[in-house]
Enzyme design. Structure first.
Site, PDB file in Angstrom:
ATOM      1  N   GLN A  10      -2.285   1.651  -0.358  1.00 37.72           N
ATOM      2  CA  GLN A  10      -3.279   2.601   0.122  1.00 37.72           C
ATOM      3  C   GLN A  10      -3.787   3.477  -1.014  1.00 37.72           C
ATOM      4  O   GLN A  10      -3.037   3.864  -1.902  1.00 37.72           O
ATOM      5  CB  GLN A  10      -2.678   3.471   1.228  1.00 37.72           C
ATOM      6  CG  GLN A  10      -3.727   4.048   2.160  1.00 37.72           C
ATOM      7  CD  GLN A  10      -3.123   4.487   3.494  1.00 37.72           C
ATOM      8  OE1 GLN A  10      -2.117   3.950   3.914  1.00 37.72           O
ATOM      9  NE2 GLN A  10      -3.740   5.447   4.134  1.00 37.72           N
ATOM     10  N   SER A  95       3.882  -0.615  -1.401  1.00 38.75           N
ATOM     11  CA  SER A  95       3.923  -0.052  -0.050  1.00 38.75           C
ATOM     12  C   SER A  95       3.344  -1.042   0.957  1.00 38.75           C
ATOM     13  O   SER A  95       3.900  -2.119   1.149  1.00 38.75           O
ATOM     14  CB  SER A  95       3.222   1.310  -0.018  1.00 38.75           C
ATOM     15  OG  SER A  95       3.441   1.973   1.213  1.00 38.75           O
ATOM     16  N   LEU A  96       2.185  -0.746   1.573  1.00 35.57           N
ATOM     17  CA  LEU A  96       1.614  -1.703   2.531  1.00 35.57           C
ATOM     18  C   LEU A  96       1.353  -3.053   1.877  1.00 35.57           C
ATOM     19  O   LEU A  96       1.341  -4.099   2.536  1.00 35.57           O
ATOM     20  CB  LEU A  96       0.330  -1.165   3.155  1.00 35.57           C
ATOM     21  CG  LEU A  96      -0.980  -1.335   2.365  1.00 35.57           C
ATOM     22  CD1 LEU A  96      -1.669  -2.651   2.679  1.00 35.57           C
ATOM     23  CD2 LEU A  96      -1.909  -0.191   2.635  1.00 35.57           C
ATOM     24  N   ARG A 120       1.960   0.175  11.950  1.00 37.74           N
ATOM     25  CA  ARG A 120       2.552   0.987  10.878  1.00 37.74           C
ATOM     26  C   ARG A 120       1.691   2.199  10.562  1.00 37.74           C
ATOM     27  O   ARG A 120       2.186   3.318  10.431  1.00 37.74           O
ATOM     28  CB  ARG A 120       2.734   0.112   9.633  1.00 37.74           C
ATOM     29  CG  ARG A 120       3.457   0.744   8.459  1.00 37.74           C
ATOM     30  CD  ARG A 120       3.615  -0.314   7.367  1.00 37.74           C
ATOM     31  NE  ARG A 120       4.358   0.141   6.197  1.00 37.74           N
ATOM     32  CZ  ARG A 120       3.798   0.674   5.108  1.00 37.74           C
ATOM     33  NH1 ARG A 120       2.476   0.837   5.050  1.00 37.74           N
ATOM     34  NH2 ARG A 120       4.550   1.043   4.085  1.00 37.74           N
ATOM     35  N   HIS A 204       6.836   7.723   2.898  1.00 38.72           N
ATOM     36  CA  HIS A 204       8.017   7.332   2.125  1.00 38.72           C
ATOM     37  C   HIS A 204       8.997   8.488   1.910  1.00 38.72           C
ATOM     38  O   HIS A 204       9.429   8.756   0.793  1.00 38.72           O
ATOM     39  CB  HIS A 204       7.607   6.707   0.788  1.00 38.72           C
ATOM     40  CG  HIS A 204       6.828   5.442   0.957  1.00 38.72           C
ATOM     41  ND1 HIS A 204       7.386   4.283   1.452  1.00 38.72           N
ATOM     42  CD2 HIS A 204       5.518   5.157   0.744  1.00 38.72           C
ATOM     43  CE1 HIS A 204       6.460   3.340   1.521  1.00 38.72           C
ATOM     44  NE2 HIS A 204       5.318   3.850   1.109  1.00 38.72           N
ATOM     45  N   GLN A 253      11.731   0.565   3.990  1.00 36.03           N
ATOM     46  CA  GLN A 253      10.613   0.947   3.112  1.00 36.03           C
ATOM     47  C   GLN A 253       9.831   2.141   3.654  1.00 36.03           C
ATOM     48  O   GLN A 253       9.271   2.927   2.891  1.00 36.03           O
ATOM     49  CB  GLN A 253       9.699  -0.268   2.942  1.00 36.03           C
ATOM     50  CG  GLN A 253       8.587  -0.115   1.940  1.00 36.03           C
ATOM     51  CD  GLN A 253       7.269  -0.599   2.497  1.00 36.03           C
ATOM     52  OE1 GLN A 253       6.778  -0.059   3.478  1.00 36.03           O
ATOM     53  NE2 GLN A 253       6.707  -1.615   1.871  1.00 36.03           N
TER      54      GLN A 253
END
Length: 317
Positions: A10, A95-96, A120, A204, A253
């Site tokens: 992102q 991440s994503l 998510r 996170h 995660q």
């Protein structure tokens, strides 16, 4: 194999991304159609036409970035002869982007990945009331120093390292007051810059536990296959291939640190010399050069990048 395929996270989104690929290549268009169908709405219209504020919503940005990455990969497969299983020593995503990497490696279907990322994004946004959390970038401090800053700033609240991006760039996340304290402490400890990030939630960190619970439920109902190439996990900075472990690490995660610096260093230490950033933006390609001496970052996001990518892959064979 000396290539690693990496997938952006992102912040790399931009209105219009992937449109030229879809107009030029049916393989790319098919991916966008599949994502729209999986979500039951025209996410493609938001990706290509905006407005930017709607695309930037976490629930849209996450599946949108995945769609662009997989559309780009499909063009690389059909036009440049790329094969994840044959050509990638590792796959990894920020991440994503870890979900994009798994879709690229055939571990998740594109439709399941789109739905998981929509879930998510919504769950991460809902986990913490707007304004209660924050994230900040600390530039010029190494990971250990940033960890010490976060620990000192917490004072009974949540403040932890969210992203260890490499090149002296660490992002901290948590309760807003604690993150603001971290800014002052970091400056006092010699950070070159310390600034709040324009994000809608504190990703996170432990505050995301409700989102981790939501993802545990969502992932339980999805088929995960062994990836064609090992996934270098965000939370481990090491490769995994077992579907049950992949599921477990994807849940971890949500609240854990994205160990990107260590992930790139691992891949480089185990033979990767070319890192193909597949999808929107050039963030990961820039970081590669600052993490791994001699490694080359190749960003691929538009029609003009395809021929150069083919040449770069041949050079890494």
């Amino acid at each position: 194999m000396t290539a690693a395929f990496t997938f952006p996270g992102q912040g790399s989104q931009a209105v219009g991304m992937g449109k030229a690929l879809a107009e030029a290549f049916p393989a790319a268009r098919a991916v966008f159609d599949e994502v729209d169908s999986a979500l039951g709405e025209k996410l493609t219209a938001i990706i290509w036409d905006g407005p930017a504020e709607t695309l930037q919503l976490t629930e849209n940005a996450q599946p949108a970035l995945m769609a662009v990455s997989i559309a780009t990969l499909r063009v690389l497969e059909t036009e440049a002869g790329f094969s994840v299983g044959r050509d990638a020593a590792f796959v990894a995503g920020h991440s994503l982007g870890e979900y994009s990497a798994l879709a690229a490696a055939g571990s998740l279907s594109v439709s399941d990945t789109a739905r998981l990322l929509r879930t998510r994004g919504l769950a991460m946004q809902k986990a913490v009331p707007v304004g209660a959390g924050a994230m900040a970038a600390l530039l010029g401090l190494d990971y250990e120093a940033a960890m010490a800053v976060a620990g000192e700033a917490a004072q009974g609240q949540v403040c932890q390292a969210a992203n260890d991006n490499g090149g002296g760039q660490v992002v901290v996340s948590g309760d807003k007051a604690a993150v603001e304290r971290a800014l002052e402490i970091a400056r006092a400890k010699g950070a070159k810059r310390a600034m709040l990030l324009p994000v809608s939630a504190p990703f996170h960190c432990k505050l995301m536990q409700p989102a981790a619970d939501a993802m545990a439920e969502a992932l339980a109902g999805v088929t995960i296959r062994t990836p064609a190439s090992p996934l270098v996990s965000n939370v481990l900075a090491a490769p995994i291939t077992d579907p049950d472990e992949i599921r477990r690490r994807l849940i971890e995660q949500v609240t854990g640190t994205v160990r990107w610096r260590e992930s790139v260093a691992y891949m480089a230490a185990h033979g990767a010399t070319r890192f193909f950033e597949i999808g929107a933006g050039k963030v990961l390609s820039g970081l590669v050069k600052r993490i791994a001496d001699g490694a080359v970052g190749v960003s691929i996001g538009g029609p003009n990048d395809i021929a150069a990518a083919k040449d770069a892959l041949a050079a890494s064979a």
